[in-house]
Design a protein around this motif. Structure first.
Motif, mmCIF file in Angstrom:
data_model
loop_
_atom_site.group_PDB
_atom_site.id
_atom_site.type_symbol
_atom_site.label_atom_id
_atom_site.label_comp_id
_atom_site.label_asym_id
_atom_site.label_seq_id
_atom_site.Cartn_x
_atom_site.Cartn_y
_atom_site.Cartn_z
ATOM 1 N N ASP A 129 -0.412 -10.081 -19.455
ATOM 2 C CA ASP A 129 -0.043 -9.577 -18.137
ATOM 3 C C ASP A 129 -0.205 -10.719 -17.145
ATOM 4 O O ASP A 129 -1.299 -10.959 -16.626
ATOM 5 N N VAL A 130 0.868 -11.424 -16.858
ATOM 6 C CA VAL A 130 0.778 -12.614 -16.011
ATOM 7 C C VAL A 130 0.447 -12.281 -14.562
ATOM 8 O O VAL A 130 0.095 -13.167 -13.782
ATOM 9 N N TYR A 131 0.541 -11.015 -14.185
ATOM 10 C CA TYR A 131 0.195 -10.598 -12.826
ATOM 11 C C TYR A 131 -1.248 -10.097 -12.722
ATOM 12 O O TYR A 131 -1.602 -9.402 -11.764
ATOM 13 N N TYR A 132 -2.088 -10.461 -13.668
ATOM 14 C CA TYR A 132 -3.438 -9.885 -13.706
ATOM 15 C C TYR A 132 -4.259 -10.187 -12.461
ATOM 16 O O TYR A 132 -5.189 -9.443 -12.121
ATOM 17 N N ARG A 133 -3.951 -11.243 -11.755
ATOM 18 C CA ARG A 133 -4.702 -11.573 -10.538
ATOM 19 C C ARG A 133 -4.513 -10.529 -9.441
ATOM 20 O O ARG A 133 -5.266 -10.508 -8.470
ATOM 21 N N HIS A 134 -3.495 -9.677 -9.582
ATOM 22 C CA HIS A 134 -3.224 -8.632 -8.591
ATOM 23 C C HIS A 134 -3.942 -7.335 -8.907
ATOM 24 O O HIS A 134 -3.763 -6.340 -8.198
ATOM 25 N N GLY A 135 -4.757 -7.333 -9.959
ATOM 26 C CA GLY A 135 -5.472 -6.116 -10.318
ATOM 27 C C GLY A 135 -4.518 -5.060 -10.863
ATOM 28 O O GLY A 135 -3.560 -5.364 -11.581
ATOM 29 N N GLU A 136 -4.749 -3.819 -10.496
ATOM 30 C CA GLU A 136 -3.888 -2.720 -10.940
ATOM 31 C C GLU A 136 -2.638 -2.696 -10.065
ATOM 32 O O GLU A 136 -2.649 -2.143 -8.961
ATOM 33 N N TRP A 137 -1.576 -3.319 -10.533
ATOM 34 C CA TRP A 137 -0.355 -3.394 -9.734
ATOM 35 C C TRP A 137 0.628 -2.306 -10.174
ATOM 36 O O TRP A 137 0.646 -1.888 -11.327
ATOM 37 N N PHE A 160 15.928 -4.422 -6.956
ATOM 38 C CA PHE A 160 16.667 -5.367 -6.111
ATOM 39 C C PHE A 160 17.451 -4.667 -5.001
ATOM 40 O O PHE A 160 17.980 -5.316 -4.099
ATOM 41 N N ASN A 161 17.511 -3.341 -5.050
ATOM 42 C CA ASN A 161 18.171 -2.573 -3.988
ATOM 43 C C ASN A 161 17.177 -1.908 -3.038
ATOM 44 O O ASN A 161 17.580 -1.237 -2.088
ATOM 45 N N ASP A 162 15.897 -2.104 -3.296
ATOM 46 C CA ASP A 162 14.838 -1.533 -2.469
ATOM 47 C C ASP A 162 14.152 -2.683 -1.732
ATOM 48 O O ASP A 162 13.409 -3.456 -2.343
ATOM 49 N N PRO A 163 14.405 -2.852 -0.420
ATOM 50 C CA PRO A 163 13.879 -4.009 0.308
ATOM 51 C C PRO A 163 12.371 -4.185 0.177
ATOM 52 O O PRO A 163 11.877 -5.306 0.010
ATOM 53 N N LYS A 164 11.621 -3.088 0.240
ATOM 54 C CA LYS A 164 10.168 -3.186 0.162
ATOM 55 C C LYS A 164 9.721 -3.631 -1.221
ATOM 56 O O LYS A 164 8.870 -4.524 -1.358
ATOM 57 N N ASP A 165 10.292 -3.025 -2.258
ATOM 58 C CA ASP A 165 9.907 -3.380 -3.622
ATOM 59 C C ASP A 165 10.400 -4.778 -3.979
ATOM 60 O O ASP A 165 9.714 -5.527 -4.686
ATOM 61 N N ARG A 215 6.952 -11.707 -3.828
ATOM 62 C CA ARG A 215 5.596 -12.168 -3.505
ATOM 63 C C ARG A 215 4.798 -12.397 -4.784
ATOM 64 O O ARG A 215 4.063 -13.395 -4.902
ATOM 65 N N MET A 216 4.949 -11.489 -5.723
ATOM 66 C CA MET A 216 4.186 -11.622 -6.967
ATOM 67 C C MET A 216 4.693 -12.785 -7.805
ATOM 68 O O MET A 216 3.906 -13.538 -8.392
ATOM 69 N N ILE A 217 6.013 -12.956 -7.842
ATOM 70 C CA ILE A 217 6.557 -14.114 -8.557
ATOM 71 C C ILE A 217 6.002 -15.404 -7.971
ATOM 72 O O ILE A 217 5.536 -16.302 -8.688
ATOM 73 N N GLY A 218 6.034 -15.516 -6.641
ATOM 74 C CA GLY A 218 5.603 -16.737 -5.977
ATOM 75 C C GLY A 218 4.115 -16.983 -6.036
ATOM 76 O O GLY A 218 3.649 -18.096 -5.753
ATOM 77 N N SER A 219 3.348 -15.961 -6.415
ATOM 78 C CA SER A 219 1.896 -16.113 -6.453
ATOM 79 C C SER A 219 1.404 -16.872 -7.676
ATOM 80 O O SER A 219 0.233 -17.268 -7.735
ATOM 81 N N ILE A 220 2.269 -17.079 -8.657
ATOM 82 C CA ILE A 220 1.865 -17.759 -9.895
ATOM 83 C C ILE A 220 2.332 -19.204 -9.830
ATOM 84 O O ILE A 220 3.528 -19.498 -9.930
ATOM 85 N N THR A 221 1.416 -20.128 -9.657
ATOM 86 C CA THR A 221 1.737 -21.539 -9.511
ATOM 87 C C THR A 221 1.768 -22.239 -10.870
ATOM 88 O O THR A 221 1.209 -21.730 -11.850
ATOM 89 N N PRO A 222 2.386 -23.421 -10.942
ATOM 90 C CA PRO A 222 2.342 -24.177 -12.196
ATOM 91 C C PRO A 222 0.926 -24.471 -12.675
ATOM 92 O O PRO A 222 0.670 -24.468 -13.885
ATOM 93 N N ASP A 223 0.010 -24.729 -11.749
ATOM 94 C CA ASP A 223 -1.382 -24.950 -12.153
ATOM 95 C C ASP A 223 -1.953 -23.706 -12.832
ATOM 96 O O ASP A 223 -2.674 -23.809 -13.836
ATOM 97 N N MET A 224 -1.640 -22.535 -12.287
ATOM 98 C CA MET A 224 -2.105 -21.289 -12.898
ATOM 99 C C MET A 224 -1.483 -21.097 -14.269
ATOM 100 O O MET A 224 -2.161 -20.679 -15.223
ATOM 101 N N MET A 225 -0.190 -21.373 -14.372
ATOM 102 C CA MET A 225 0.486 -21.227 -15.664
ATOM 103 C C MET A 225 -0.189 -22.077 -16.726
ATOM 104 O O MET A 225 -0.419 -21.620 -17.862
ATOM 105 N N ALA A 226 -0.506 -23.323 -16.380
ATOM 106 C CA ALA A 226 -1.112 -24.234 -17.352
ATOM 107 C C ALA A 226 -2.520 -23.796 -17.717
ATOM 108 O O ALA A 226 -2.896 -23.792 -18.903
#
Length: 246
Positions: free
Chosen positions: A62-70, A79-84, A90-101
């Motif tokens: 779960d690569v989004y684990y830093r977000h807790g229970e998401w 992609f048709n829901d502006p809020k979602d 935001r979640m995609i951008g929260s994972i940096t290359p340093d985190m990936m490594a």
């Protein structure tokens, strides 16, 4: 296929994972499967199990684990829901290359310690953002990646200093990249630049396009294409069969 649900301790916390293995006693070569932007969901459990059926121990984190229970995303509507959609990016951008490594090092340590897994070099594969992660991990953790597969990924070639193609001279893995047709995130020009970078670095690789849209390999993506998806399974099976150490 046998499945184990557990966690991997990383530098930033505790990452839920599932480990999928073939029937039998093993041990098998290890692979990390990186999900698309929608995150881990049932269909990715199915995809990891299918990959395990080719003879691998497949770790699905779960690569989004830093977000807790998401809250899970619905890829048919996100992609048709502006809020979602905003939450997704935001979640995609929260994972940096340093985190990936750093996460990859923890995932590989976990696999290396499992009795079901053999060898100390692994495969990685991914879809959409996970395809980008696979190439970044191959370049940032080169001694532990023997094969990297990337499917309908965007952002493999950018103007940023962290662009994955700039890691080509560090990659030791065999690389397979399948781009999607008419994908502004990975154009024919991007493919040329990536191919040249890998060629100059003497990386064994394939860079090609499938005649299908972005998301062609993942069943709940709107552009899912069964023919292209089957082609991707054949390519992935061939990549790991030839590039992972026996």
């Amino acid at each position: 296929m046998p499945t184990i649900s557990t966690t991997v301790t990383t530098a930033d916390g505790t990452c839920p994972v599932t480990l999928h293995t073939p029937n039998g006693s093993g041990p098998w070569t290890g692979v990390v499967m990186y999900v698309d932007a929608g995150g881990v969901r049932d269909l990715f459990q199915d995809m990891a199990a299918r990959l395990a059926g080719f003879g691998h121990a497949v770790l699905l984190p779960d690569v989004y684990y830093r977000h807790g229970e998401w809250e899970p995303f619905d890829m048919k509507t996100v992609f048709n829901d502006p809020k979602d959609r905003a939450r997704l990016f935001r979640m995609i951008g929260s994972i940096t290359p340093d985190m990936m490594a750093a996460d990859a090092e923890a995932f590989f340590d976990f696999l290396a310690a499992r009795p079901e897994v053999k060898g100390d070099a692994f495969g990685v594969c991914g879809y959409c953002m996970g395809g980008r992660t696979s190439i970044i991990v191959a370049g940032r953790v080169p001694d532990r990646v023997a094969a990297a597969g990337s499917f309908h990924a965007s952002g493999l070639v950018t103007d940023e200093p962290t662009s994955p193609h700039l890691l080509a001279d560090r990659i030791k893995a065999t690389v397979y990249v399948a781009g999607a047709a008419n994908d502004q995130g990975f154009t024919p020009r991007h493919a040329e630049i990536l191919d040249q970078a890998l060629t100059d670095a003497n990386v064994t690789h394939t860079v090609e396009f499938y005649p299908a849209g972005h998301g062609f390999a993942v069943p709940d993506n709107a552009p899912y294409d069964p023919e292209a998806a089957e082609r991707h399974w054949v390519a992935l099976q061939g990549l790991f069969k030839t590039a992972l150490p026996n």
